[in-house]
Design an enzyme around this catalytic site. Structure first.
Site, PDB file in Angstrom:
ATOM      1  N   ASP A 308     -24.907   7.395  18.818  1.00 21.24           N
ATOM      2  CA  ASP A 308     -25.391   8.508  17.854  1.00 21.24           C
ATOM      3  C   ASP A 308     -26.736   8.054  17.639  1.00 21.24           C
ATOM      4  O   ASP A 308     -27.173   7.141  17.771  1.00 21.24           O
ATOM      5  CB  ASP A 308     -24.386   8.794  16.965  1.00 21.24           C
ATOM      6  CG  ASP A 308     -24.862   9.768  16.211  1.00 21.24           C
ATOM      7  OD1 ASP A 308     -25.256  11.068  16.811  1.00 21.24           O
ATOM      8  OD2 ASP A 308     -25.041   9.674  14.879  1.00 21.24           O
ATOM      9  N   ASP A 507     -22.177   6.523  12.863  1.00 20.98           N
ATOM     10  CA  ASP A 507     -22.255   6.467  11.445  1.00 20.98           C
ATOM     11  C   ASP A 507     -21.700   7.643  10.721  1.00 20.98           C
ATOM     12  O   ASP A 507     -21.438   7.508   9.541  1.00 20.98           O
ATOM     13  CB  ASP A 507     -23.450   5.925  10.860  1.00 20.98           C
ATOM     14  CG  ASP A 507     -24.601   7.029  10.311  1.00 20.98           C
ATOM     15  OD1 ASP A 507     -24.488   7.965  11.369  1.00 20.98           O
ATOM     16  OD2 ASP A 507     -25.101   6.916   9.426  1.00 20.98           O
TER      17      ASP A 507
END
Length: 776
Positions: A308, A507
């Site tokens: 990500d 995250d």
């Protein structure tokens, strides 16, 4: 029953050792009947427990090699080889004790973590300080943390403090954090009492998340799934066939028992788990929680890594990129000082960006008074006797659309920045552009992943394509997949998983499905609890992504050592089995030999605990201190770099004033150039010691280019008549200043990635005195 469950492995080991040793003493003393009785008792003890474990495995429909131990012990009793049976019992007991001690150590570490969890906090209300349950703390509360106390929740410091952060980072040296810096729960105040503004509740704080992660990891990894079970389907039939052949050829069951005795697969039962558990321990020392042996092995097998963007390859929190002032407003430094002073009491994430930027520039902040939040618009309060307002453009500027506002919006759109507008004494004063910068350790981490054997890296993000492509180019991924919602991310992971084993790193809450779908999910949880850390198999509790490459390196080394221990141990066991089948190895000698093979296999496995090469670059304490001191000047002088652009933006072809350019030149010659020379003398040797001389080549070249461009600016200004500034002079000045600005920005990034990213986590030292320096 609880007492017995906790001590049964130790009791089993002591009993088997006492019976074996007692039998040996009796045999030496000539009491053969007593020695046989003691060895028979030991064999019966081992047989009973092995039978119990085998029945349990059958009930759980799990393949097991415990059946070999049952046959070996029963055979030893049948043919009168009591000593061999007692030795096999001792092998089984030592294996159970080793597993139990490892689990007990993990439980003890968890218990110590839980015992350190703060139960109360002290909240300041005016001049009063009240003790309250930690669960009652809310974001925005002002808390007092005394000397030696554990910080109860995540917060922002209102004064400089010194903290022992070893519980979270493993770094043994206390860390000094300046006022305005964020501090995480679970660290210990190692200095005088300090005040902080809570930015999270207790349940959402960093330390509570770490405790939950360790609990989850222990629940997943205990009891250990023994590597022997994977080989049982082949190994058990092979052993039985070989024992049967030995019996048939010799016409005696003794050889068959000898085969069974040396076939007891302790290298599988002990060596592989020891190596895997050693890998888990080593990973935890660098701030990586791996949730069990299966997760460690899957991490070692990964071939494709997907990332990500926000919070993973970038910091995930805004940082001040530049300050744009309105016409007639105070200087940019004063505007930032006033805004940061107001933001000190705000728990909003954007507040940290302004407060941190002001502290890095050594600005003296004041505690505001009369602060009120206007919901949906922003924050307002008094700094000294000046009314300061922060928030949205329309609340600050009104319905007007001045030129400077349009410039701010254009720059924000081009650079992908957030904007916060500020008014001072009721008049618009300017805007702050906030960006999410790339992590300085991310490019090194991507290079390290290639070195450990990762074949492909992919940036998988919901952000727009132009921003994602820029980040992808900077860090060096192989492919960029942008504009992907959670469902699109799942589809991309399935596509990648169809061709290779995948590792997903993220995250955020929206990353949880992707982490669960990948072969291995890796979550960054250094800043608190998220759904991603619950869904992940591996969790980073340090705020550095380069730990991922080191974790993969540790996982692959642990798996390799486990395989080596199993192959050596089982290979020697197979040789011993063949020797026993040929009648060259009686049961008693086979039992002693097998114990020696076990010790050798475990010794091989214990190599996983030894230090090994990692991608993290070790630095001496002196080099760390030097880098942090130079980093202080590097951070402070970002404002000088922004001044270059501001001066260039303000140049006009008509009625051009050269005073701002001359003031800038003086600052560059007095601060920037000496700082570059300091870097050349101190920082470059430091980097060369850590990475080799070749790593400094580009930074040295950029130092020379900056000095050359500043010299050109000096000569250009000397050649311009200040009373008659021609349009072409202004054009040349703009061109030179914008070029210098670009070179300085590039050089800042070079030093972030090539030098300061090597330094262990911790803030730059707070500067007390001395002139302000520009960036290198």
């Amino acid at each position: 029953m609880t007492w017995w469950r906790g001590r049964s492995p130790a009791v089993f080991f002591v009993a088997s050792a006492v019976l074996l040793a007692g039998g040996a003493i009796a045999a030496v003393s000539g009491a053969d009947a007593v020695s046989r009785a003691l060895w028979v008792a030991a064999t019966v003890l081992g047989l009973g427990l092995s039978l119990l474990w085998t029945v349990r495995s059958v009930a759980e429909r799990r393949a097991s090699v415990d059946v070999i131990a049952v046959l070996a012990l029963a055979g030893a009793l049948w043919v009168g080889e009591e000593f061999a049976g007692a030795m096999v019992t001792l092998m089984l007991a030592s294996g159970r004790l080793l597993e139990d001690r490892a689990a007990a150590r993990a439980d003890r570490e968890l218990r110590l973590l839980v015992e350190r969890t703060p139960r109360t906090a002290r909240r300041r209300t005016g001049d009063r300080v009240d003790g309250i349950p930690v669960e009652a703390v809310s974001p925005g509360d002002v808390l007092v943390v005394g000397t030696g106390e554990v910080v109860p929740v995540d917060g922002r410091l209102l004064a400089t403090g010194t903290f022992d952060e070893s519980a979270l980072t493993g770094e043994p040296m206390p860390v000094e954090r300046p006022s305005g810096d964020d501090v995480r729960s679970g660290v210990v105040n190692a200095g005088p009492p300090v005040d902080l503004v809570a930015t999270s509740s207790a349940s959402e704080s960093t330390y509570a998340n770490v405790v939950r992660l360790v609990e989850q990891a222990q629940a997943t990894s205990a009891p250990f799934v023994r590597t022997a079970d994977r080989f049982a389907v082949l190994f058990v039939p092979l052993t039985l066939v070989l024992a049967g052949l030995a019996w048939a050829l010799a016409g005696s069951p003794v050889r068959a028992v000898a085969v069974l005795v040396v076939a007891t697969p302790c290298p599988l039962l002990l060596a592989a788990p020891v190596a895997i558990m050693s890998g888990l321990s080593r990973a935890s020392r660098i701030g990586v929680v791996v949730k069990g042996g299966a997760a460690l092995e899957a991490l070692a097998a990964g071939e494709v890594v997907l990332f990500d963007k926000t919070g993973t390859l970038t910091h995930g929190r805004p940082e001040l990129a530049s300050v744009v002032t309105a016409p007639g407003a105070p200087p940019a430094q004063d505007v930032l000082r006033l805004a940061a002073s107001l933001n000190q009491v705000s728990p909003h994430p954007l507040a940290s960006a302004l407060v941190g930027a002001a502290r890095r520039r050594d600005l003296d902040l004041e505690l505001p008074t009369g602060v009120r939040e206007v919901h949906g618009y922003g924050l307002e309060g008094l700094v000294g006797d000046v009314v300061v307002r922060l928030g949205k453009a329309r609340w600050i500027v009104g319905d007007d659309d001045p030129t400077w506002l349009r410039q701010v919006r254009r720059r924000a759109a081009l650079d992908g920045c957030l904007t916060v507008f500020v008014a001072v004494a009721g008049r618009p004063a300017g805007a702050f552009l906030l960006e999410d910068p790339v992590r300085p350790d991310a490019p090194r981490m991507l290079a390290a992943l290639k070195e450990v054997g990762i074949r492909r890296t992919v940036l998988l993000t919901g952000d727009r394509a132009d921003i994602a492509e820029t980040v992808g180019r900077i860090v060096g991924v192989d492919a960029v997949l942008a504009d992907r919602d959670p469902a699109d991310k799942l589809a991309a992971i399935r596509d990648e998983s169809a061709a290779a084993r995948t590792i997903m790193v993220g995250d955020g809450v929206n990353d949880a499905p992707a982490l669960a779908a990948a072969g291995v999910g890796v979550a960054l949880a250094a800043r608190g609890a998220t759904a991603s850390s619950e869904a992940a198999d591996v969790v980073l509790t340090v705020d550095r992504v380069d730990a991922i490459a080191d974790a993969i390196l540790i996982a692959r080394r642990s798996r390799r050592i486990a395989l080596e221990a199993v192959l050596v141990g089982m290979g020697l066991s197979l040789v011993a089995m063949l020797a026993a089948a040929a009648g060259l190895l009686p049961p008693a000698a086979g039992a002693v030999l097998q114990e020696g093979i076990d010790v050798l296999a475990i010794g091989i496995a214990l190599r996983a605990l030894l230090p090994s090469r990692l991608h993290s670059v070790p630095m001496s304490q002196e080099d760390v201190a030097t880098a942090r001191r130079l980093r202080s000047g590097h951070d402070v002088a970002i404002a000088a770099v922004e001044q270059i652009r501001t001066v260039a933006d303000d140049l006009r072809t008509r009625d051009c004033r050269l005073e701002p350019v001359r003031t800038l030149l003086s600052r560059l010659e007095e601060d920037l150039i000496p700082h570059e020379r300091d870097d050349e003398e101190e920082l470059m040797p430091l980097v060369a010691r850590a990475l080799g001389g070749a790593a400094t080549a580009t930074m040295r070249r950029t130092h020379a280019e900056i000095e050359h461009q500043v010299s050109r600016l000096h000569r250009l200004l000397d050649g311009i008549d200040p009373e008659h500034v021609a349009p072409e002079d202004v054009t040349e000045l703009r061109r030179l200043l914008y070029g210098l600005y670009a070179v300085c920005r590039l050089h800042n990034s070079q030093e972030e990635e090539g030098a300061f990213a090597l330094v262990p986590a911790g803030p730059s030292p707070t500067r007390r005195s001395g002139r302000r320096r520009a960036p290198g």
